[in-house]
Design a protein around this motif. Structure first.
Motif, PDB file in Angstrom:
ATOM      1  N   ASN A 133      30.281  33.359  30.562  1.00 10.58           N
ATOM      2  CA  ASN A 133      31.155  34.415  29.829  1.00 10.58           C
ATOM      3  C   ASN A 133      32.255  34.778  30.874  1.00 10.58           C
ATOM      4  O   ASN A 133      32.593  34.197  32.149  1.00 10.58           O
ATOM      5  CB  ASN A 133      30.499  35.873  29.601  1.00 10.58           C
ATOM      6  CG  ASN A 133      29.788  36.174  30.984  1.00 10.58           C
ATOM      7  OD1 ASN A 133      30.229  36.334  32.016  1.00 10.58           O
ATOM      8  ND2 ASN A 133      28.426  36.696  30.657  1.00 10.58           N
ATOM      9  N   LEU A 134      33.355  35.398  30.554  1.00 14.67           N
ATOM     10  CA  LEU A 134      34.764  35.586  31.103  1.00 14.67           C
ATOM     11  C   LEU A 134      34.254  36.346  32.440  1.00 14.67           C
ATOM     12  O   LEU A 134      34.976  36.285  33.308  1.00 14.67           O
ATOM     13  CB  LEU A 134      35.556  36.148  30.013  1.00 14.67           C
ATOM     14  CG  LEU A 134      35.928  35.171  29.149  1.00 14.67           C
ATOM     15  CD1 LEU A 134      37.331  35.827  28.394  1.00 14.67           C
ATOM     16  CD2 LEU A 134      36.753  34.023  29.863  1.00 14.67           C
ATOM     17  N   PRO A 135      33.537  37.627  32.242  1.00 18.33           N
ATOM     18  CA  PRO A 135      33.392  38.343  33.709  1.00 18.33           C
ATOM     19  C   PRO A 135      32.816  37.524  34.847  1.00 18.33           C
ATOM     20  O   PRO A 135      33.104  37.679  35.782  1.00 18.33           O
ATOM     21  CB  PRO A 135      32.416  39.491  33.095  1.00 18.33           C
ATOM     22  CG  PRO A 135      32.838  39.442  31.436  1.00 18.33           C
ATOM     23  CD  PRO A 135      33.068  38.186  31.151  1.00 18.33           C
ATOM     24  N   ASP A 136      31.829  36.489  34.454  1.00 20.80           N
ATOM     25  CA  ASP A 136      31.357  35.655  35.427  1.00 20.80           C
ATOM     26  C   ASP A 136      32.318  34.929  35.829  1.00 20.80           C
ATOM     27  O   ASP A 136      32.366  34.547  37.167  1.00 20.80           O
ATOM     28  CB  ASP A 136      30.001  35.051  34.499  1.00 20.80           C
ATOM     29  CG  ASP A 136      28.827  36.005  34.702  1.00 20.80           C
ATOM     30  OD1 ASP A 136      28.802  37.166  35.349  1.00 20.80           O
ATOM     31  OD2 ASP A 136      27.815  35.466  34.005  1.00 20.80           O
ATOM     32  N   LEU A 137      33.151  34.221  34.948  1.00 21.10           N
ATOM     33  CA  LEU A 137      34.298  33.404  35.361  1.00 21.10           C
ATOM     34  C   LEU A 137      35.132  34.040  36.289  1.00 21.10           C
ATOM     35  O   LEU A 137      35.792  33.531  37.245  1.00 21.10           O
ATOM     36  CB  LEU A 137      35.046  32.873  34.146  1.00 21.10           C
ATOM     37  CG  LEU A 137      36.273  32.028  34.343  1.00 21.10           C
ATOM     38  CD1 LEU A 137      35.819  30.844  35.359  1.00 21.10           C
ATOM     39  CD2 LEU A 137      36.867  31.655  33.102  1.00 21.10           C
ATOM     40  N   TRP A 138      35.546  35.381  36.032  1.00 21.98           N
ATOM     41  CA  TRP A 138      36.389  36.176  36.919  1.00 21.98           C
ATOM     42  C   TRP A 138      35.687  36.307  38.319  1.00 21.98           C
ATOM     43  O   TRP A 138      36.681  36.097  39.321  1.00 21.98           O
ATOM     44  CB  TRP A 138      36.743  37.364  36.427  1.00 21.98           C
ATOM     45  CG  TRP A 138      37.664  38.307  37.264  1.00 21.98           C
ATOM     46  CD1 TRP A 138      37.254  39.478  37.811  1.00 21.98           C
ATOM     47  CD2 TRP A 138      38.954  38.130  37.604  1.00 21.98           C
ATOM     48  NE1 TRP A 138      38.307  39.921  38.507  1.00 21.98           N
ATOM     49  CE2 TRP A 138      39.372  39.204  38.433  1.00 21.98           C
ATOM     50  CE3 TRP A 138      40.091  37.197  37.163  1.00 21.98           C
ATOM     51  CZ2 TRP A 138      40.711  39.221  39.036  1.00 21.98           C
ATOM     52  CZ3 TRP A 138      41.191  37.284  37.882  1.00 21.98           C
ATOM     53  CH2 TRP A 138      41.628  38.424  38.675  1.00 21.98           C
ATOM     54  N   ARG A 139      34.546  36.678  38.460  1.00 26.72           N
ATOM     55  CA  ARG A 139      33.996  36.439  39.684  1.00 26.72           C
ATOM     56  C   ARG A 139      34.001  35.171  40.489  1.00 26.72           C
ATOM     57  O   ARG A 139      34.132  35.098  41.747  1.00 26.72           O
ATOM     58  CB  ARG A 139      32.715  37.193  39.314  1.00 26.72           C
ATOM     59  CG  ARG A 139      32.689  38.684  39.172  1.00 26.72           C
ATOM     60  CD  ARG A 139      31.007  39.100  39.185  1.00 26.72           C
ATOM     61  NE  ARG A 139      30.118  39.105  38.122  1.00 26.72           N
ATOM     62  CZ  ARG A 139      30.256  39.770  36.971  1.00 26.72           C
ATOM     63  NH1 ARG A 139      31.017  40.865  37.173  1.00 26.72           N
ATOM     64  NH2 ARG A 139      29.461  39.521  36.154  1.00 26.72           N
ATOM     65  N   SER A 140      33.822  34.273  39.769  1.00 27.98           N
ATOM     66  CA  SER A 140      33.784  32.963  40.342  1.00 27.98           C
ATOM     67  C   SER A 140      35.368  32.794  40.866  1.00 27.98           C
ATOM     68  O   SER A 140      35.493  32.088  41.935  1.00 27.98           O
ATOM     69  CB  SER A 140      33.293  31.702  39.353  1.00 27.98           C
ATOM     70  OG  SER A 140      32.156  32.076  39.120  1.00 27.98           O
ATOM     71  N   LEU A 141      36.255  32.731  40.018  1.00 27.14           N
ATOM     72  CA  LEU A 141      37.915  32.968  40.573  1.00 27.14           C
ATOM     73  C   LEU A 141      38.007  33.467  41.700  1.00 27.14           C
ATOM     74  O   LEU A 141      38.801  32.887  42.658  1.00 27.14           O
ATOM     75  CB  LEU A 141      38.627  33.121  39.335  1.00 27.14           C
ATOM     76  CG  LEU A 141      38.776  32.156  38.215  1.00 27.14           C
ATOM     77  CD1 LEU A 141      39.660  32.861  36.945  1.00 27.14           C
ATOM     78  CD2 LEU A 141      39.585  31.034  38.640  1.00 27.14           C
ATOM     79  N   THR A 142      37.535  34.572  41.555  1.00 25.16           N
ATOM     80  CA  THR A 142      37.879  35.803  42.810  1.00 25.16           C
ATOM     81  C   THR A 142      36.842  35.341  44.089  1.00 25.16           C
ATOM     82  O   THR A 142      36.913  36.174  45.065  1.00 25.16           O
ATOM     83  CB  THR A 142      37.770  36.960  42.543  1.00 25.16           C
ATOM     84  OG1 THR A 142      36.642  37.345  41.680  1.00 25.16           O
ATOM     85  CG2 THR A 142      39.000  37.273  41.597  1.00 25.16           C
ATOM     86  N   LEU A 143      36.202  34.421  44.025  1.00 29.72           N
ATOM     87  CA  LEU A 143      35.181  34.161  45.181  1.00 29.72           C
ATOM     88  C   LEU A 143      34.147  35.461  45.393  1.00 29.72           C
ATOM     89  O   LEU A 143      33.915  35.676  46.427  1.00 29.72           O
ATOM     90  CB  LEU A 143      35.818  33.597  46.422  1.00 29.72           C
ATOM     91  CG  LEU A 143      36.276  32.063  46.246  1.00 29.72           C
ATOM     92  CD1 LEU A 143      37.093  31.794  47.385  1.00 29.72           C
ATOM     93  CD2 LEU A 143      35.345  31.182  45.839  1.00 29.72           C
ATOM     94  N   THR A 144      33.896  36.092  44.528  1.00 33.65           N
ATOM     95  CA  THR A 144      33.026  37.176  44.488  1.00 33.65           C
ATOM     96  C   THR A 144      31.574  37.159  43.812  1.00 33.65           C
ATOM     97  O   THR A 144      30.736  37.905  43.867  1.00 33.65           O
ATOM     98  CB  THR A 144      33.556  38.626  44.092  1.00 33.65           C
ATOM     99  OG1 THR A 144      34.085  38.450  42.666  1.00 33.65           O
ATOM    100  CG2 THR A 144      34.905  38.696  44.974  1.00 33.65           C
ATOM    101  N   ASN A 145      31.311  35.687  43.629  1.00 30.39           N
ATOM    102  CA  ASN A 145      30.246  35.407  42.739  1.00 30.39           C
ATOM    103  C   ASN A 145      28.821  35.476  43.828  1.00 30.39           C
ATOM    104  O   ASN A 145      27.813  34.696  43.467  1.00 30.39           O
ATOM    105  CB  ASN A 145      30.223  34.219  41.950  1.00 30.39           C
ATOM    106  CG  ASN A 145      30.749  33.012  42.887  1.00 30.39           C
ATOM    107  OD1 ASN A 145      31.668  33.011  43.732  1.00 30.39           O
ATOM    108  ND2 ASN A 145      30.213  31.887  42.595  1.00 30.39           N
TER     109      ASN A 145
END
Length: 380
Positions: free
Chosen positions: A127-139
């Motif tokens: 989903n998009l929230p998980d994508l955002w965390r991956s983009l910002t390297l906070t995953n």
């Protein structure tokens, strides 16, 4: 996973001339391939072995090696705000361009395979929230229950924030860096052992796991002049024997300790192995200087980052083949062996392409940005 090029043994951190540390680079490539095999449990002779099933531990070798190389290269170079920003920029352009590219490919695949009228991630969970965390390297911050957008990138998140922590530690404790590293390792290891039964820790406390391995590698770098002098006094013959014994020890350890509390010792064992192989004095080191292993080291970051995407597409192809009546027999280990070979070849080819057309341009862009920043800083 993506350390700076390592430098030659027996030189102090402040040495001006720096050389490629081919054996350690090659070992990083070997470990990347072992992690790839760990993520492909298809029932083949190789991937069903106890050794490969413990292959997740080789991520800790990445962390130890990164800590060693980063500290060796930068411990005396991060001295003020400008050098801190240069360090952060170099690491950013080393990690993020390929990370962004792979996420973009995942996004395109997800959109193309999304059922009509369904929300993004309705089937895959991406989903998009998980994508955002991956983009910002906070995953790697334990904010989600999985890491669906290129799962291995949790370790890139962990390394990125560990780089920042290390740089700040260097500025805060320039003369007592070793003490800060010892404290960091001790606290992080205690936290892991108090909350987990083994080192198989990813997106939930991956950052803390990275702090242990990175800290040990960095600690080795701060003491490297003394350590390398001592190892050099041991003699070439004993170092050669030590290389062979360490390969056996690592193999037995990974196969036997993978799901037990003993797995918390992995970063310590890898630190010892790193020190010995850094001397490049034995038969294993000579093997690691071969063209295949050297190339594996060069491609290691791309191998690590692309392999999950390639595995997913290979599964799509085999599923299609199954619907058409052409599919490997999962019960036939030889069929599965062939699939492993095909998968590794595909990963290697794609990794070579991403290294050439994504990693190298990304690093070149980083160099350009840093050069401009330095020119502006001098004028100011």
């Amino acid at each position: 996973m993506s350390a700076e090029t390592a430098v030659a043994p027996r030189r102090p951190v402040s040495a001006v001339k720096r050389h490629r540390f081919e054996v350690l680079d090659s070992l990083r490539g070997v470990c990347a391939i072992l992690v790839v095999l760990y993520h492909y449990p298809n029932g083949s002779h190789l991937t069903s072995s106890e050794f490969i099933r413990g292959g997740y531990l080789f991520v800790d070798f990445f962390f130890v090696l990164s800590g060693f190389v980063i500290a060796y290269s930068y411990a005396n170079r991060i001295t003020d705000r400008e050098s801190l920003l240069v360090f952060v920029a170099r690491r950013f352009f080393r990690l993020w361009p390929l990370h962004l590219f792979i996420l973009a490919l995942y996004f395109l695949v997800e959109v193309s395979m999304k059922p009509a009228g369904a929300e993004l991630g309705a089937v895959s969970g991406r989903n998009l929230p998980d994508l955002w965390r991956s983009l910002t390297l906070t995953n790697g911050f334990a904010m989600d229950h999985t890491s669906p957008w290129n799962m291995p990138s949790w370790s890139i998140s962990a390394e990125w924030w560990t780089y920042i922590a290390f740089a700040l530690l260097v500025l805060a404790l320039p003369r007592r860096l070793w003490a800060g590293l010892v404290a960091m390792v001790a606290v992080a290891l205690a936290a892991l052992m108090a909350t987990h039964s083994s080192m198989r820790i990813t997106f939930d406390m991956g950052l803390v796991r990275c702090l242990v391995g990175f800290g040990l590698g960095a600690l080795m770098a701060t003491q490297w002049k003394s350590v390398s002098n001592w190892l050099g006094s041991v003699g070439t013959r004993k170092l050669a024997i030590s290389e062979v014994l360490l390969v056996v020890a690592v193999t037995v350890f990974v196969a036997s300790a993978r799901l037990s509390h003993w797995s918390f010792l992995a970063p310590f064992l890898f630190s010892a192995a790193l020190a010995v192989f850094a001397m490049e004095a034995g038969p294993v080191s000579r093997l690691m200087r071969g063209p295949f292993f050297v190339r594996a080291g060069v491609l290691s970051y791309s191998i690590y980052m692309v392999h999950q995407l390639i595995m997913g597409r290979l599964r799509n192809v085999t599923d299609l083949g199954g619907r058409l009546g052409y599919t490997p027999d999962p019960a036939n280990k030889w069929h599965m062996d062939a699939m492993v070979v095909l998968m590794v070849v595909m990963v290697w080819v794609v990794a070579a392409l991403t290294y050439r057309f994504v990693e190298m341009p990304g690093q070149a862009m980083g160099s350009t940005v840093i050069d401009r920043f330095r020119r502006v800083s001098r004028k100011a």
